[in-house]
Motif scaffolding. Structure first.
Motif, PDB file in Angstrom:
ATOM      1  N   PHE A  75       0.817  -1.200   0.000  1.00 15.20           N
ATOM      2  CA  PHE A  75       0.000   0.000   0.000  1.00 15.20           C
ATOM      3  C   PHE A  75       0.859   1.262   0.000  1.00 15.20           C
ATOM      4  O   PHE A  75       0.542   2.243  -0.685  1.00 15.20           O
ATOM      5  N   LEU A  76       1.935   1.242   0.754  1.00 14.13           N
ATOM      6  CA  LEU A  76       2.792   2.419   0.821  1.00 14.13           C
ATOM      7  C   LEU A  76       3.473   2.691  -0.516  1.00 14.13           C
ATOM      8  O   LEU A  76       3.643   3.836  -0.927  1.00 14.13           O
ATOM      9  N   CYS A  77       3.864   1.636  -1.201  1.00 14.37           N
ATOM     10  CA  CYS A  77       4.593   1.796  -2.454  1.00 14.37           C
ATOM     11  C   CYS A  77       3.663   2.210  -3.599  1.00 14.37           C
ATOM     12  O   CYS A  77       4.095   2.891  -4.529  1.00 14.37           O
ATOM     13  N   CYS A  78       2.399   1.827  -3.551  1.00 14.22           N
ATOM     14  CA  CYS A  78       1.443   2.200  -4.607  1.00 14.22           C
ATOM     15  C   CYS A  78       0.958   3.626  -4.358  1.00 14.22           C
ATOM     16  O   CYS A  78      -0.195   3.867  -3.988  1.00 14.22           O
ATOM     17  N   HIS A  79       1.839   4.586  -4.547  1.00 18.89           N
ATOM     18  CA  HIS A  79       1.541   5.985  -4.235  1.00 18.89           C
ATOM     19  C   HIS A  79       0.507   6.544  -5.209  1.00 18.89           C
ATOM     20  O   HIS A  79       0.628   6.374  -6.424  1.00 18.89           O
ATOM     21  N   SER A 119      12.147   3.286 -13.514  1.00 21.18           N
ATOM     22  CA  SER A 119      13.086   4.357 -13.200  1.00 21.18           C
ATOM     23  C   SER A 119      12.371   5.694 -13.043  1.00 21.18           C
ATOM     24  O   SER A 119      12.653   6.469 -12.117  1.00 21.18           O
ATOM     25  N   ARG A 120      11.423   5.974 -13.937  1.00 21.14           N
ATOM     26  CA  ARG A 120      10.676   7.235 -13.839  1.00 21.14           C
ATOM     27  C   ARG A 120       9.829   7.275 -12.568  1.00 21.14           C
ATOM     28  O   ARG A 120       9.684   8.331 -11.938  1.00 21.14           O
ATOM     29  N   ALA A 121       9.275   6.120 -12.189  1.00 18.93           N
ATOM     30  CA  ALA A 121       8.468   6.068 -10.967  1.00 18.93           C
ATOM     31  C   ALA A 121       9.335   6.357  -9.737  1.00 18.93           C
ATOM     32  O   ALA A 121       8.921   7.090  -8.829  1.00 18.93           O
ATOM     33  N   LEU A 125       8.886   9.567  -7.152  1.00 18.49           N
ATOM     34  CA  LEU A 125       8.765   9.428  -5.706  1.00 18.49           C
ATOM     35  C   LEU A 125       9.797  10.270  -4.973  1.00 18.49           C
ATOM     36  O   LEU A 125       9.523  10.850  -3.925  1.00 18.49           O
ATOM     37  N   SER A 126      11.008  10.328  -5.526  1.00 22.23           N
ATOM     38  CA  SER A 126      12.073  11.091  -4.871  1.00 22.23           C
ATOM     39  C   SER A 126      11.783  12.582  -4.842  1.00 22.23           C
ATOM     40  O   SER A 126      12.363  13.323  -4.049  1.00 22.23           O
ATOM     41  N   ARG A 130       6.566  13.641   0.759  1.00 21.90           N
ATOM     42  CA  ARG A 130       6.253  12.430   1.528  1.00 21.90           C
ATOM     43  C   ARG A 130       6.056  11.303   0.527  1.00 21.90           C
ATOM     44  O   ARG A 130       4.929  10.986   0.139  1.00 21.90           O
ATOM     45  N   PRO A 131       7.139  10.683   0.089  1.00 21.94           N
ATOM     46  CA  PRO A 131       7.040   9.718  -1.007  1.00 21.94           C
ATOM     47  C   PRO A 131       6.227   8.475  -0.701  1.00 21.94           C
ATOM     48  O   PRO A 131       5.758   7.818  -1.612  1.00 21.94           O
TER      49      PRO A 131
END
Length: 380
Positions: A75-79, A119-121, A125-126, A130-131
């Motif tokens: 869930f955290l990674c699926c921003h 890579s673009r994702a 996020l960076s 709050r990534p």
């Protein structure tokens, strides 16, 4: 954080020095202001985390079926700030444990294209303050998480890179996580349906391979080997979602799997219902793969010529994909065109990256070309 603090100090200098004058030691002044700004930022961040932790412990941990840490990572990674396809790809790579090549195969794109997408994702996020966030906005992330779990199970069910047809560890993990998600949101029809789809599909695992690991297609499987408990649970879950209507992609796929599960023999399969379900799925989630599956169902109902005509409409979209050639081989074999079937099976064998699939396709071609000389399953 240090860079942000320095930028704020420079901004303060740009606004204060023209009014108050340049300090005696400008460098020391900038460092001191930046340190204060950074200390303030740390205090704010600590306070924010404390508040979020309190909310999490009060609301989430009181749930009877608390989601485990590994599911939280999905869930955290699926921003929600990421495009859905990018969020799914990044999560599969960073958390799901799939390789870039495996993810590319699932999305029907070149590996280089998928590498760029991931890579673009990461870069996007960076750039976010709050990534990852707290994962509280689950409703925005749910569709992406379900897609991630679906792709993981699909890769586990028929591995695109493993020497074996199925990756048991990956399939078990996908089912475990989906079951945990279902316990968390038991009334969500798509979550329930995805779990049902996995159970109904995985219930056939004992019958999918022969004694030497060779692939056995669905029509030739010994259905007495299907896991009755998994089938029963899957059918019960499918039935539970019917009141919500067949409007979701996973609901429709689970319903199709349920029709297959209820057929005691291959000949008893209700292809008319399956065709209707695929037609509806094609409306809900248009894709060349769904159309390819509908072509197989159409051939079972109206004959191979109708199926082949439908396959021709998606040939450009699936050019180079082994599934297209494999289905063409199957349908031309049904029509009695043995030579064309052999050609298509050979083409599919050269395009697939799955060793068991390749062996099956080559064996199928050999049996059609030389029925008397082709090896039996027991001798593979």
């Amino acid at each position: 954080m240090a860079e942000d603090a320095v930028q704020e100090a420079l901004l303060a200098a740009a606004t204060q020095w023209p009014v108050d004058g340049v300090p005696t030691n400008p460098r020391a002044w900038l460092i001191q202001v930046a340190q204060r700004r950074m200390a303030d930022a740390v205090r704010v961040e600590v306070a924010r985390r404390s508040r979020e932790t309190a909310v999490f412990e009060r609301e989430v941990r009181q749930e009877a079926a608390a989601r485990d840490d590994s599911l939280d990572l999905y869930f955290l990674c699926c921003h929600p700030e990421l495009p859905a396809a990018s969020a799914v790809a990044l999560t599969l790579r960073a958390v799901g444990g799939l390789t870039t090549a495996e993810i590319a195969a699932a999305f029907l794109v070149p590996e280089a294209t998928m590498a760029q997408r991931v890579s673009r994702a990461k870069k996007r996020l960076s750039q976010l303050s709050r990534p990852f966030g707290s994962g509280a906005d689950d409703t925005k992330r749910m569709a992406a998480v379900l897609r991630v779990l679906y792709v993981i199970f699909t890769e586990a069910h028929t591995s695109s890179s493993s020497p074996e047809l199925r990756r048991a560890d990956l399939a078990a993990e996908a089912i475990r996580l989906t079951r945990a998600l279902h316990e968390l949101v038991p009334t969500d029809p798509e979550v329930t349906s995805l779990l049902a789809l996995m159970l109904l599909t995985d219930s056939r695992r004992a019958a999918r391979t022969g004694p030497h690991g060779e692939l056995i297609p669905l029509p030739a499987q010994d259905r007495t080997l299907w896991d009755r408990a998994m089938t029963s649970e899957g059918l019960r879950l499918v039935t539970a979602t019917m009141s919500a209507g067949l409007s979701g992609s996973y609901q429709l796929q689970a319903a199709i799997a349920g029709v297959h599960a209820q057929a005691t023999t291959a000949d008893a399969t209700d292809w008319t219902t399956i065709l209707a379900l695929y037609s509806r799925l094609e409306q809900v989630e248009p894709s060349a793969i769904v159309t390819l599956n509908r072509a197989v169902a159409l051939a079972a109902v109206e004959g191979p010529s109708a199926g082949l005509a439908l396959v021709d409409t998606i040939a450009d979209e699936l050019s180079g994909n082994h599934r297209l050639a494999a289905v063409r081989g199957h349908l031309t074999e049904m029509s009695g065109d043995t030579a064309a079937a052999v050609t298509h099976y050979h083409q599919a064998a050269t395009q697939t990256t799955s060793a068991p699939e390749r062996d099956y396709l080559l064996l199928r071609a050999a049996r059609l070309r030389n029925p008397e000389e082709a090896p039996d399953d027991e001798n593979i």
